[in-house]
Design a protein around this motif. Sequence first.
Motif, PDB file in Angstrom:
ATOM      1  N   ALA A  99      58.496   2.506  39.042  1.00  0.00           N
ATOM      2  CA  ALA A  99      57.932   2.200  37.726  1.00  0.00           C
ATOM      3  C   ALA A  99      56.702   3.059  37.451  1.00  0.00           C
ATOM      4  O   ALA A  99      56.604   3.710  36.407  1.00  0.00           O
ATOM      5  N   TYR A 100      55.760   3.075  38.380  1.00  0.00           N
ATOM      6  CA  TYR A 100      54.549   3.869  38.186  1.00  0.00           C
ATOM      7  C   TYR A 100      54.846   5.361  38.236  1.00  0.00           C
ATOM      8  O   TYR A 100      54.180   6.160  37.580  1.00  0.00           O
ATOM      9  N   PHE A 101      55.856   5.745  39.009  1.00  0.00           N
ATOM     10  CA  PHE A 101      56.264   7.155  39.016  1.00  0.00           C
ATOM     11  C   PHE A 101      56.698   7.589  37.618  1.00  0.00           C
ATOM     12  O   PHE A 101      56.287   8.641  37.114  1.00  0.00           O
ATOM     13  N   LEU A 102      57.533   6.773  36.975  1.00  0.00           N
ATOM     14  CA  LEU A 102      58.016   7.114  35.638  1.00  0.00           C
ATOM     15  C   LEU A 102      56.874   7.137  34.625  1.00  0.00           C
ATOM     16  O   LEU A 102      56.836   7.997  33.739  1.00  0.00           O
ATOM     17  N   ILE A 103      55.933   6.199  34.759  1.00  0.00           N
ATOM     18  CA  ILE A 103      54.790   6.171  33.840  1.00  0.00           C
ATOM     19  C   ILE A 103      53.961   7.437  33.995  1.00  0.00           C
ATOM     20  O   ILE A 103      53.564   8.078  33.004  1.00  0.00           O
ATOM     21  N   ILE A 104      53.682   7.831  35.229  1.00  0.00           N
ATOM     22  CA  ILE A 104      52.895   9.046  35.481  1.00  0.00           C
ATOM     23  C   ILE A 104      53.643  10.271  34.973  1.00  0.00           C
ATOM     24  O   ILE A 104      53.057  11.167  34.344  1.00  0.00           O
ATOM     25  N   TYR A 105      54.941  10.336  35.210  1.00  0.00           N
ATOM     26  CA  TYR A 105      55.753  11.478  34.784  1.00  0.00           C
ATOM     27  C   TYR A 105      55.718  11.633  33.265  1.00  0.00           C
ATOM     28  O   TYR A 105      55.515  12.733  32.743  1.00  0.00           O
ATOM     29  N   VAL A 106      55.914  10.517  32.555  1.00  0.00           N
ATOM     30  CA  VAL A 106      55.927  10.572  31.093  1.00  0.00           C
ATOM     31  C   VAL A 106      54.543  10.911  30.548  1.00  0.00           C
ATOM     32  O   VAL A 106      54.408  11.705  29.603  1.00  0.00           O
ATOM     33  N   GLY A 135      52.004  17.134  36.776  1.00  0.00           N
ATOM     34  CA  GLY A 135      51.394  15.810  36.789  1.00  0.00           C
ATOM     35  C   GLY A 135      51.668  15.052  38.071  1.00  0.00           C
ATOM     36  O   GLY A 135      50.812  14.290  38.551  1.00  0.00           O
ATOM     37  N   ILE A 136      52.855  15.241  38.645  1.00  0.00           N
ATOM     38  CA  ILE A 136      53.160  14.617  39.936  1.00  0.00           C
ATOM     39  C   ILE A 136      52.196  15.121  40.998  1.00  0.00           C
ATOM     40  O   ILE A 136      51.644  14.341  41.793  1.00  0.00           O
ATOM     41  N   LEU A 137      51.971  16.422  41.013  1.00  0.00           N
ATOM     42  CA  LEU A 137      51.046  17.002  41.991  1.00  0.00           C
ATOM     43  C   LEU A 137      49.623  16.503  41.747  1.00  0.00           C
ATOM     44  O   LEU A 137      48.881  16.218  42.697  1.00  0.00           O
ATOM     45  N   GLY A 138      49.231  16.375  40.481  1.00  0.00           N
ATOM     46  CA  GLY A 138      47.915  15.841  40.174  1.00  0.00           C
ATOM     47  C   GLY A 138      47.769  14.400  40.635  1.00  0.00           C
ATOM     48  O   GLY A 138      46.706  14.003  41.150  1.00  0.00           O
ATOM     49  N   ALA A 139      48.815  13.589  40.472  1.00  0.00           N
ATOM     50  CA  ALA A 139      48.777  12.200  40.931  1.00  0.00           C
ATOM     51  C   ALA A 139      48.662  12.123  42.457  1.00  0.00           C
ATOM     52  O   ALA A 139      47.935  11.271  42.993  1.00  0.00           O
ATOM     53  N   LEU A 140      49.377  13.006  43.149  1.00  0.00           N
ATOM     54  CA  LEU A 140      49.267  13.029  44.606  1.00  0.00           C
ATOM     55  C   LEU A 140      47.854  13.401  45.048  1.00  0.00           C
ATOM     56  O   LEU A 140      47.314  12.829  46.005  1.00  0.00           O
ATOM     57  N   LEU A 141      47.246  14.348  44.343  1.00  0.00           N
ATOM     58  CA  LEU A 141      45.870  14.714  44.658  1.00  0.00           C
ATOM     59  C   LEU A 141      44.929  13.538  44.413  1.00  0.00           C
ATOM     60  O   LEU A 141      43.987  13.303  45.190  1.00  0.00           O
TER      61      LEU A 141
END
Length: 364
Positions: A99-106, A135-141
């Motif tokens: 769920a949070y993955f999809l929110i971050i992706y969008v 954005g995925i990479l930014g979230a991982l950071l």
Amino acid sequence: MATYRASPGFFEVPHAAVYAVMTATVLVSGLCFIQAGGSQAPSELLFRYGGMYSTALARHEYWRLFAYGFLHVSFLHLATNMLCLVLWGGHLENRVGPAYFLIIYVCAMVFGAIAGNIIHSTPYLTVGASGATSGILGALLSLWILGKLDVGFDFFAINIGLNIAFAISSARIDWGVHLGGFAAGLIACALLDLVEKANAYVLRCKFPEVVKVDLALLAGAAVLFLWTGQAQALAPGAPGWVAAIGFAGAGCAVVKLIDLVLSIKKGLAVVILALACANAACVMLGGRALASAACIARQPGGLLPLDNLLDTFCANPLLVSGLVAAAAIAVTLLVCSRELHRGIADVGFVATSLRAERSRRDGL
């Protein structure tokens, strides 16, 4: 989140949300390549199907903020972005859940497009999932900075270098989308961490992932419903901001209601059944909106399978929408079958465990 932990390895096997996003992107881009008759899609075709361009926001074409991320110029462009999605998406979904993955992706996709639009001073056309994958990479950071990701600094040095190398390899790269998506992913992940910390005080139960994903999809449909002006039919004459506040308040009330239902015996089964009905209602409303927008004086799109599907729908939109709504109920119950069975068999232990899991939470 307590049940999702990234492994210390460089590569993490992708999960359901990554595969779903990848499948949708490949299908949409593939249809464009098929219609173009080759491995590259011309600008005219990309523009028609949702490419982001300089005056899109001024013309209120907000749907392009999402559509552009599923389109690609060439097969190489598509393969590069899907490689980044696989390399980084598995780590993020494994750590924060689908769920949070999809929110971050969008969020990264949308704000990457907005940032690119702000930076450009000349006419342009942008397509591709690079803003979302950045954005995925930014979230991982963000998770690494918060001390909630078990990878070394070399992971980011290599992957950020890889991202830059891919970008440099193309003279037509849109740096605004890349940087905007990266920043959006980083900020969105940090905000979700704060939301999870606040939830420990606001909510009683931990929501199962299937419930969170379904709620996220329904929230997206509600936002689309609001943006397209359909909400005016429910409150004619009301300003747009009033409708937005009303939708936000209703959303918060629904979340709290689900929280209360989950805290009672067999509450999980009740929530799953309610979500199945909500999905069906959403499909029916969507079918009604599509019939009024796409079936009146429509022009053929040039892609025969899609034209045939739209012809079938427009011939009897109520029947087709009803059948799809019934299918939505069946798919929801099938996907949530484990949680449904767990809820039906509940004698009080499920609600207790969901409350206990919420009390142990400390952010993402």
